[in-house]
Design a protein around this motif. Structure first.
Motif, PDB file in Angstrom:
ATOM      1  N   PHE A 134       1.520  -1.345  -0.217  1.00  0.00           N
ATOM      2  CA  PHE A 134       0.070   0.298   0.269  1.00  0.00           C
ATOM      3  C   PHE A 134       0.909   1.231  -0.154  1.00  0.00           C
ATOM      4  O   PHE A 134       0.769   1.585  -1.018  1.00  0.00           O
ATOM      5  N   LYS A 135       1.956   1.555   0.694  1.00  0.00           N
ATOM      6  CA  LYS A 135       3.311   2.339   0.822  1.00  0.00           C
ATOM      7  C   LYS A 135       3.450   2.557  -0.644  1.00  0.00           C
ATOM      8  O   LYS A 135       3.479   3.935  -1.107  1.00  0.00           O
ATOM      9  N   LEU A 136       3.812   1.750  -1.546  1.00  0.00           N
ATOM     10  CA  LEU A 136       4.262   1.711  -2.961  1.00  0.00           C
ATOM     11  C   LEU A 136       3.183   2.013  -3.522  1.00  0.00           C
ATOM     12  O   LEU A 136       3.565   3.440  -4.447  1.00  0.00           O
ATOM     13  N   LEU A 137       2.155   1.829  -3.165  1.00  0.00           N
ATOM     14  CA  LEU A 137       0.864   2.108  -4.216  1.00  0.00           C
ATOM     15  C   LEU A 137       0.634   3.934  -3.939  1.00  0.00           C
ATOM     16  O   LEU A 137       0.713   4.905  -4.718  1.00  0.00           O
ATOM     17  N   TRP A 138       0.630   3.897  -2.550  1.00  0.00           N
ATOM     18  CA  TRP A 138       0.456   5.479  -2.180  1.00  0.00           C
ATOM     19  C   TRP A 138       1.983   6.033  -3.221  1.00  0.00           C
ATOM     20  O   TRP A 138       1.818   7.553  -3.430  1.00  0.00           O
ATOM     21  N   LYS A 139       2.688   5.424  -2.749  1.00  0.00           N
ATOM     22  CA  LYS A 139       4.331   7.018  -3.297  1.00  0.00           C
ATOM     23  C   LYS A 139       4.336   6.767  -4.541  1.00  0.00           C
ATOM     24  O   LYS A 139       4.619   7.736  -5.542  1.00  0.00           O
ATOM     25  N   ASN A 140       3.474   5.709  -5.684  1.00  0.00           N
ATOM     26  CA  ASN A 140       4.081   5.990  -6.876  1.00  0.00           C
ATOM     27  C   ASN A 140       3.244   5.964  -7.665  1.00  0.00           C
ATOM     28  O   ASN A 140       3.298   6.289  -9.276  1.00  0.00           O
ATOM     29  N   ILE A 141       1.575   5.921  -7.511  1.00  0.00           N
ATOM     30  CA  ILE A 141       0.376   5.494  -8.703  1.00  0.00           C
ATOM     31  C   ILE A 141      -0.013   6.254  -9.026  1.00  0.00           C
ATOM     32  O   ILE A 141      -0.608   7.771  -8.326  1.00  0.00           O
ATOM     33  N   PRO A 142      -0.158   6.983 -10.012  1.00  0.00           N
ATOM     34  CA  PRO A 142      -0.632   7.993 -10.924  1.00  0.00           C
ATOM     35  C   PRO A 142      -1.487   9.043  -9.830  1.00  0.00           C
ATOM     36  O   PRO A 142      -1.844  10.107 -10.294  1.00  0.00           O
ATOM     37  N   ASP A 143      -2.625   8.088  -9.868  1.00  0.00           N
ATOM     38  CA  ASP A 143      -3.913   8.121 -10.280  1.00  0.00           C
ATOM     39  C   ASP A 143      -4.286   9.112  -8.101  1.00  0.00           C
ATOM     40  O   ASP A 143      -3.676   8.521  -6.943  1.00  0.00           O
ATOM     41  N   GLN A 144      -3.967  10.104  -8.148  1.00  0.00           N
ATOM     42  CA  GLN A 144      -4.046  10.917  -7.000  1.00  0.00           C
ATOM     43  C   GLN A 144      -5.234  10.185  -5.911  1.00  0.00           C
ATOM     44  O   GLN A 144      -5.442  10.734  -5.130  1.00  0.00           O
ATOM     45  N   GLU A 145      -6.829  10.109  -6.245  1.00  0.00           N
ATOM     46  CA  GLU A 145      -7.591   9.516  -5.841  1.00  0.00           C
ATOM     47  C   GLU A 145      -7.159   8.008  -4.855  1.00  0.00           C
ATOM     48  O   GLU A 145      -7.235   7.886  -3.567  1.00  0.00           O
ATOM     49  N   LEU A 146      -6.784   7.322  -5.140  1.00  0.00           N
ATOM     50  CA  LEU A 146      -6.007   6.044  -5.006  1.00  0.00           C
ATOM     51  C   LEU A 146      -4.424   6.413  -4.284  1.00  0.00           C
ATOM     52  O   LEU A 146      -4.755   5.261  -3.129  1.00  0.00           O
ATOM     53  N   GLN A 147      -4.196   7.422  -4.673  1.00  0.00           N
ATOM     54  CA  GLN A 147      -2.906   7.569  -3.998  1.00  0.00           C
ATOM     55  C   GLN A 147      -3.399   8.139  -2.206  1.00  0.00           C
ATOM     56  O   GLN A 147      -2.725   7.189  -0.944  1.00  0.00           O
ATOM     57  N   GLN A 148      -4.519   8.513  -1.917  1.00  0.00           N
ATOM     58  CA  GLN A 148      -5.076   9.239  -0.314  1.00  0.00           C
ATOM     59  C   GLN A 148      -5.743   7.642   0.570  1.00  0.00           C
ATOM     60  O   GLN A 148      -5.246   7.287   1.081  1.00  0.00           O
ATOM     61  N   PHE A 149      -6.322   7.045  -0.845  1.00  0.00           N
ATOM     62  CA  PHE A 149      -6.676   5.798  -0.825  1.00  0.00           C
ATOM     63  C   PHE A 149      -5.994   4.583  -0.008  1.00  0.00           C
ATOM     64  O   PHE A 149      -5.991   4.138   1.011  1.00  0.00           O
ATOM     65  N   TYR A 150      -4.970   4.671  -0.399  1.00  0.00           N
ATOM     66  CA  TYR A 150      -3.583   4.085  -0.085  1.00  0.00           C
ATOM     67  C   TYR A 150      -2.928   4.171   1.075  1.00  0.00           C
ATOM     68  O   TYR A 150      -2.707   3.516   1.937  1.00  0.00           O
ATOM     69  N   TYR A 151      -2.750   5.523   1.226  1.00  0.00           N
ATOM     70  CA  TYR A 151      -2.171   5.556   2.457  1.00  0.00           C
ATOM     71  C   TYR A 151      -3.155   5.588   3.873  1.00  0.00           C
ATOM     72  O   TYR A 151      -2.289   4.839   4.149  1.00  0.00           O
ATOM     73  N   GLU A 152      -4.396   5.971   3.222  1.00  0.00           N
ATOM     74  CA  GLU A 152      -5.266   5.395   4.059  1.00  0.00           C
ATOM     75  C   GLU A 152      -5.255   4.081   4.721  1.00  0.00           C
ATOM     76  O   GLU A 152      -5.564   3.697   6.638  1.00  0.00           O
ATOM     77  N   LEU A 153      -5.018   3.379   4.317  1.00  0.00           N
ATOM     78  CA  LEU A 153      -5.135   1.915   4.158  1.00  0.00           C
ATOM     79  C   LEU A 153      -3.609   1.646   4.650  1.00  0.00           C
ATOM     80  O   LEU A 153      -4.043   0.272   5.264  1.00  0.00           O
ATOM     81  N   MET A 154      -3.205   1.769   4.057  1.00  0.00           N
ATOM     82  CA  MET A 154      -1.167   1.474   4.433  1.00  0.00           C
ATOM     83  C   MET A 154      -1.404   1.988   6.447  1.00  0.00           C
ATOM     84  O   MET A 154      -0.864   0.883   7.124  1.00  0.00           O
ATOM     85  N   ILE A 155      -2.079   2.996   6.621  1.00  0.00           N
ATOM     86  CA  ILE A 155      -1.947   3.053   8.475  1.00  0.00           C
ATOM     87  C   ILE A 155      -2.736   1.841   8.438  1.00  0.00           C
ATOM     88  O   ILE A 155      -2.379   2.345   9.766  1.00  0.00           O
ATOM     89  N   SER A 156      -4.172   1.770   8.604  1.00  0.00           N
ATOM     90  CA  SER A 156      -4.625   0.581   8.923  1.00  0.00           C
ATOM     91  C   SER A 156      -4.284  -0.498   9.418  1.00  0.00           C
ATOM     92  O   SER A 156      -4.323  -1.102  10.098  1.00  0.00           O
ATOM     93  N   GLU A 157      -3.240  -0.817   7.984  1.00  0.00           N
ATOM     94  CA  GLU A 157      -3.057  -2.366   8.062  1.00  0.00           C
ATOM     95  C   GLU A 157      -1.443  -2.481   8.823  1.00  0.00           C
ATOM     96  O   GLU A 157      -1.495  -2.992   9.559  1.00  0.00           O
ATOM     97  N   ALA A 158      -1.154  -1.172   9.240  1.00  0.00           N
ATOM     98  CA  ALA A 158      -0.251  -1.223  10.563  1.00  0.00           C
ATOM     99  C   ALA A 158      -0.752  -1.580  11.960  1.00  0.00           C
ATOM    100  O   ALA A 158      -0.152  -1.907  12.207  1.00  0.00           O
ATOM    101  N   GLY A 159      -1.673  -0.853  11.956  1.00  0.00           N
ATOM    102  CA  GLY A 159      -2.263  -1.168  13.086  1.00  0.00           C
ATOM    103  C   GLY A 159      -2.319  -2.263  13.047  1.00  0.00           C
ATOM    104  O   GLY A 159      -2.839  -2.859  14.298  1.00  0.00           O
ATOM    105  N   HIS A 160      -3.011  -3.563  12.046  1.00  0.00           N
ATOM    106  CA  HIS A 160      -3.615  -4.757  12.366  1.00  0.00           C
ATOM    107  C   HIS A 160      -2.394  -5.335  12.548  1.00  0.00           C
ATOM    108  O   HIS A 160      -2.528  -6.601  13.508  1.00  0.00           O
ATOM    109  N   TYR A 161      -0.862  -5.263  11.783  1.00  0.00           N
ATOM    110  CA  TYR A 161       0.078  -5.498  11.795  1.00  0.00           C
ATOM    111  C   TYR A 161       0.530  -5.685  13.432  1.00  0.00           C
ATOM    112  O   TYR A 161       0.801  -6.396  13.678  1.00  0.00           O
ATOM    113  N   VAL A 162       0.305  -5.042  14.315  1.00  0.00           N
ATOM    114  CA  VAL A 162       0.678  -4.371  15.439  1.00  0.00           C
ATOM    115  C   VAL A 162      -0.308  -5.180  16.385  1.00  0.00           C
ATOM    116  O   VAL A 162      -0.043  -5.913  17.458  1.00  0.00           O
ATOM    117  N   ASN A 163      -1.282  -5.234  16.003  1.00  0.00           N
ATOM    118  CA  ASN A 163      -2.730  -6.117  17.443  1.00  0.00           C
ATOM    119  C   ASN A 163      -2.019  -7.626  17.269  1.00  0.00           C
ATOM    120  O   ASN A 163      -2.447  -8.618  17.535  1.00  0.00           O
TER     121      ASN A 163
END
Length: 203
Positions: A134-163
């Motif tokens: 998700f971080k790679l998509l956030w940083k590199n994908i051209p679609d700006q809407e999907l950039q924000q989308f994957y940034y938000e999901l990256m944060i959420s998945e990080a929390g699940h990983y810690v859980n």
């Protein structure tokens, strides 16, 4: 310690970074990536439900994973929204070779807590790799809407990983968990070396 500091101290420890070709291929094949991603979110929710049903007597596990189920299903709904608004078709699931190979590494037998540890660590590993993708998509994908989308999901998945890691260390000797976690990380790196870089897979 804040959530951000706690996560930073544990993230991500993956032994092998994603092949840089993957994000370029993914960017050019958004329909396939989004469809596979939707199924990944379904499977993540189902995996947490399965753990809750297998270990209903572990109160903290139930309490921690119940909201994760809701979050993963909300992610599925959000991915479906992205699929529909772009005029894509949902389609049928694809075989997830990466996850199949991880399942092969799960130790059979042992105590009930040993089995719980195996599944918690496998889930933590999948979340870690998803977070990295998700971080790679956030940083590199051209679609700006999907950039924000994957940034938000990256944060959420990080929390699940810690859980998942925290739960494993709660219900099993932390030293034993840490040793097994390193074995999982090593194995996952080897799996990634052998998995073909494809345009229709999130993993």
């Amino acid at each position: 310690m804040s959530w951000e500091e706690s996560t930073k101290n544990k993230m991500l420890n993956l032994h092998l970074p994603t092949d840089p070709r993957w994000v370029d291929i993914a960017s050019m094949n958004l329909e396939d990536i989004l469809v596979d991603h939707a199924y990944c979110e379904q499977k993540a929710a189902s995996s947490c439900i399965s753990l809750i049903l297998r270990f209903p007597d572990l109160d903290e596990l139930v309490d921690v994973l119940t909201p994760v189920v809701a979050e993963e299903w909300a992610h599925f709904e959000r991915v479906m929204e992205q699929i529909r608004k772009r005029g894509y078709n949902f389609g049928f699931p694809r075989k997830d070779v990466y996850v199949v190979k991880l399942y092969e590494f799960v130790r059979k037998g042992g105590s009930r807590m040993d089995q719980l540890t195996e599944h918690l660590l496998m889930n933590a590993l999948i979340e870690a790799r998803s977070c990295e993708r998700f971080k790679l998509l956030w940083k590199n994908i051209p679609d700006q809407e999907l950039q924000q989308f994957y940034y938000e999901l990256m944060i959420s998945e990080a929390g699940h990983y810690v859980n998942f890691l925290d739960l494993a260390r709660k219900y099993q000797d932390p030293e034993k968990v840490n040793k097994r976690w390193q074995e999982w990380l090593t194995f996952e790196g080897e799996v990634l070396k052998g998995v073909e870089v494809r345009s229709d897979r999130m993993h």
